[in-house]
Design a protein around this motif. Structure first.
Motif, PDB file in Angstrom:
ATOM      1  N   VAL A 159      31.450  25.570 -21.155  1.00  0.00           N
ATOM      2  CA  VAL A 159      30.246  26.913 -21.964  1.00  0.00           C
ATOM      3  C   VAL A 159      29.803  26.066 -22.738  1.00  0.00           C
ATOM      4  O   VAL A 159      28.572  25.659 -22.987  1.00  0.00           O
ATOM      5  CB  VAL A 159      30.910  27.780 -23.035  1.00  0.00           C
ATOM      6  CG1 VAL A 159      29.814  28.467 -24.055  1.00  0.00           C
ATOM      7  CG2 VAL A 159      32.003  28.363 -22.527  1.00  0.00           C
ATOM      8  N   ASP A 179      24.457  29.749 -16.166  1.00  0.00           N
ATOM      9  CA  ASP A 179      23.603  29.638 -16.594  1.00  0.00           C
ATOM     10  C   ASP A 179      22.474  29.504 -16.203  1.00  0.00           C
ATOM     11  O   ASP A 179      22.129  29.106 -14.650  1.00  0.00           O
ATOM     12  CB  ASP A 179      23.481  28.268 -17.834  1.00  0.00           C
ATOM     13  CG  ASP A 179      23.867  27.150 -16.628  1.00  0.00           C
ATOM     14  OD1 ASP A 179      22.197  26.961 -16.321  1.00  0.00           O
ATOM     15  OD2 ASP A 179      24.562  26.254 -16.108  1.00  0.00           O
ATOM     16  N   ALA A 220      33.243  32.233 -26.929  1.00  0.00           N
ATOM     17  CA  ALA A 220      32.302  32.902 -27.146  1.00  0.00           C
ATOM     18  C   ALA A 220      31.452  33.098 -28.193  1.00  0.00           C
ATOM     19  O   ALA A 220      30.270  32.234 -28.509  1.00  0.00           O
ATOM     20  CB  ALA A 220      31.564  33.984 -25.521  1.00  0.00           C
ATOM     21  N   LEU A 273      24.092  34.401 -25.209  1.00  0.00           N
ATOM     22  CA  LEU A 273      25.489  34.280 -24.594  1.00  0.00           C
ATOM     23  C   LEU A 273      26.007  35.465 -24.059  1.00  0.00           C
ATOM     24  O   LEU A 273      26.214  36.177 -25.229  1.00  0.00           O
ATOM     25  CB  LEU A 273      26.475  33.227 -25.319  1.00  0.00           C
ATOM     26  CG  LEU A 273      27.459  32.719 -24.709  1.00  0.00           C
ATOM     27  CD1 LEU A 273      27.609  32.192 -23.708  1.00  0.00           C
ATOM     28  CD2 LEU A 273      28.232  31.794 -25.577  1.00  0.00           C
ATOM     29  N   THR A 304      38.908  33.856 -24.326  1.00  0.00           N
ATOM     30  CA  THR A 304      37.645  33.668 -23.566  1.00  0.00           C
ATOM     31  C   THR A 304      36.599  34.170 -24.345  1.00  0.00           C
ATOM     32  O   THR A 304      35.381  33.655 -25.028  1.00  0.00           O
ATOM     33  CB  THR A 304      37.146  34.205 -22.134  1.00  0.00           C
ATOM     34  OG1 THR A 304      38.019  33.589 -20.782  1.00  0.00           O
ATOM     35  CG2 THR A 304      35.598  33.927 -21.162  1.00  0.00           C
ATOM     36  N   ILE A 359      31.322  31.070 -15.061  1.00  0.00           N
ATOM     37  CA  ILE A 359      29.678  31.021 -15.884  1.00  0.00           C
ATOM     38  C   ILE A 359      29.001  30.303 -15.875  1.00  0.00           C
ATOM     39  O   ILE A 359      28.817  29.491 -14.565  1.00  0.00           O
ATOM     40  CB  ILE A 359      30.977  29.566 -17.038  1.00  0.00           C
ATOM     41  CG1 ILE A 359      31.948  30.333 -17.436  1.00  0.00           C
ATOM     42  CG2 ILE A 359      29.702  29.471 -18.021  1.00  0.00           C
ATOM     43  CD1 ILE A 359      32.769  28.950 -18.151  1.00  0.00           C
ATOM     44  N   ILE A 383      28.707  34.504 -18.700  1.00  0.00           N
ATOM     45  CA  ILE A 383      30.712  34.678 -18.178  1.00  0.00           C
ATOM     46  C   ILE A 383      31.103  35.984 -18.567  1.00  0.00           C
ATOM     47  O   ILE A 383      31.138  36.962 -19.008  1.00  0.00           O
ATOM     48  CB  ILE A 383      30.814  33.895 -20.258  1.00  0.00           C
ATOM     49  CG1 ILE A 383      30.787  32.678 -20.614  1.00  0.00           C
ATOM     50  CG2 ILE A 383      32.354  33.529 -19.682  1.00  0.00           C
ATOM     51  CD1 ILE A 383      30.944  32.468 -21.748  1.00  0.00           C
TER      52      ILE A 383
END
Length: 378
Positions: free
Chosen positions: A279, A308, A241, A254, A237, A306, A293
């Protein structure tokens, strides 16, 4: 094939012959029984015969069999014999009348029972037919919807694939033209580098779409295989990222929250692919707002969250976005094939995990992956 089914399919002449044969055999059995068995009552054979004929031939057949039986008993009654039950007297005549009505009653009752069974059978077959029709209609509607979605997908795919190819071709043609016709002194390295960078970007975009189409084909045909190995999901992960952070104007957009390593058995490349899809979606639809995340591990499973703060997904679209060829946004406003979430969900399902969505329109989306740490069989 049973006897009853064979009988129903036989011709009227064949059925008549069967009835005549049954009655003849019955009469012969009665005569033999009266001769050799003292006190034998012929009704013990005639009544079951009437019931049998009424069951397979209907009420009319039962009446005819009753009449034949009556005639047979009458002949026996008025035929000289030493058998005590065959002496013509008033009692036997009364019994004969009673026998007639009993035979008629049995024929009628058996006929009703048979009709009732037929009605029940017809109702059962009718329900089956309705169920089959409903299933066919559902399958037809589903097929029509899938065909429509497929046609829309093909239209989007052809446009999306054409765009990077056209852009790459234009960049290459421009570079060739400048090299051939423009003085190299006026054609700077920076200009050439910019063209090459644009070409590389379009190549990557084209490569991703081709890979998505290949994965879609493998998943649809059931040929996707996982290569399990021990892997650190937290590290995978973090790598994904970091790859996106380097391309973002705001490096803090992020944010990754990992408290400890989460070790399990996964297909590293497929899990990486699923995370890349999620992502990239968060960045595409996140309105340049913060994306979070988080990786959480327990004794038997891992969770990847995850989130947003972007456009969100309408409630009526949330169940569709994981299906093939489905998009929750207009293809004119957001580029892409729209198969990333379907591929992601299939990868997670192949790991015996699950993915679900929490979203509100204009308030962002949260995708939650739950996946077992140990390899399990379905």
């Amino acid at each position: 094939m049973n006897v009853a089914h064979t009988y129903v399919k036989s011709s009227p002449v064949t059925r008549l012959a069967i009835y005549v044969a049954i009655n003849i055999v019955t009469i012969l059995v009665v005569v033999v029984s009266l001769i050799f068995l003292n006190g034998f009552n012929p009704l013990l054979i005639f009544l079951p015969t009437i019931a049998f004929c009424a069951w397979y031939g209907g009420f009319f057949t039962g009446v005819v069999t009753t009449a034949i039986s009556m005639l047979s008993i009458a002949i026996m009654l008025f035929t000289p014999t030493s058998h005590p039950l065959l002496i013509a007297n008033i009692t036997l005549l009364i019994e004969l009348c009673i026998f007639f009505f009993v035979g008629m009653f049995i024929s009628y009752v058996v006929h009703l029972a048979k009709d009732h069974d037929r009605i029940i059978e017809y109702q059962r077959k009718l329900r089956q037919a309705h169920h089959i029709i409903e299933t066919i209609e559902k399958n037809y509607d589903s097929a029509q919807a899938e065909i429509k979605a497929r046609d829309q997908f093909l239209a989007i795919a052809s446009h999306e694939l054409k765009t990077p190819v056209t852009s790459m071709l234009l960049e290459v043609q421009t570079a060739i033209h400048n090299i051939r016709n423009v003085s190299l002194a006026n054609f700077s390295v920076a200009t050439l580098l910019k063209m090459l960078e644009d070409t590389e970007q379009q190549s990557r975009r084209l490569s991703k779409m081709v890979n998505d189409l290949l994965d879609l084909s493998l998943i649809t045909t059931g040929k996707i295989d996982l290569e399990y190995e021990e892997a650190n999901l937290s590290y995978i992960t973090k790598q994904v990222a970091d790859r996106f952070v380097n391309r973002l104007p705001d490096k803090n957009q992020l944010q990754v929250i990992i408290k400890k390593p989460v070790i399990g058995y996964f297909d590293k490349l497929r899990m990486e692919q699923a995370l890349v899809n999620l992502v990239s979606n968060a960045i595409k639809y996140g309105k340049n707002k913060p994306i979070f995340i988080e990786v959480i591990g327990s004794s038997d499973k891992a969770e990847i969250i995850i989130s947003d703060n972007g456009i969100g997904i309408p409630q009526d679209q949330q169940k569709k976005i994981f299906n093939r060829f489905e998009r929750a946004v207009s293809s004119r406003d957001y580029k892409g094939l729209g198969v990333g979430l379907y591929i992601t969900s299939q990868i997670i399902n192949a790991h015996n995990g699950r993915i679900h969505l929490i979203s509100q329109l204009n308030k962002g989306s949260t995708f939650i992956i739950e996946i077992p740490l140990k390899r399990t069989k379905k």
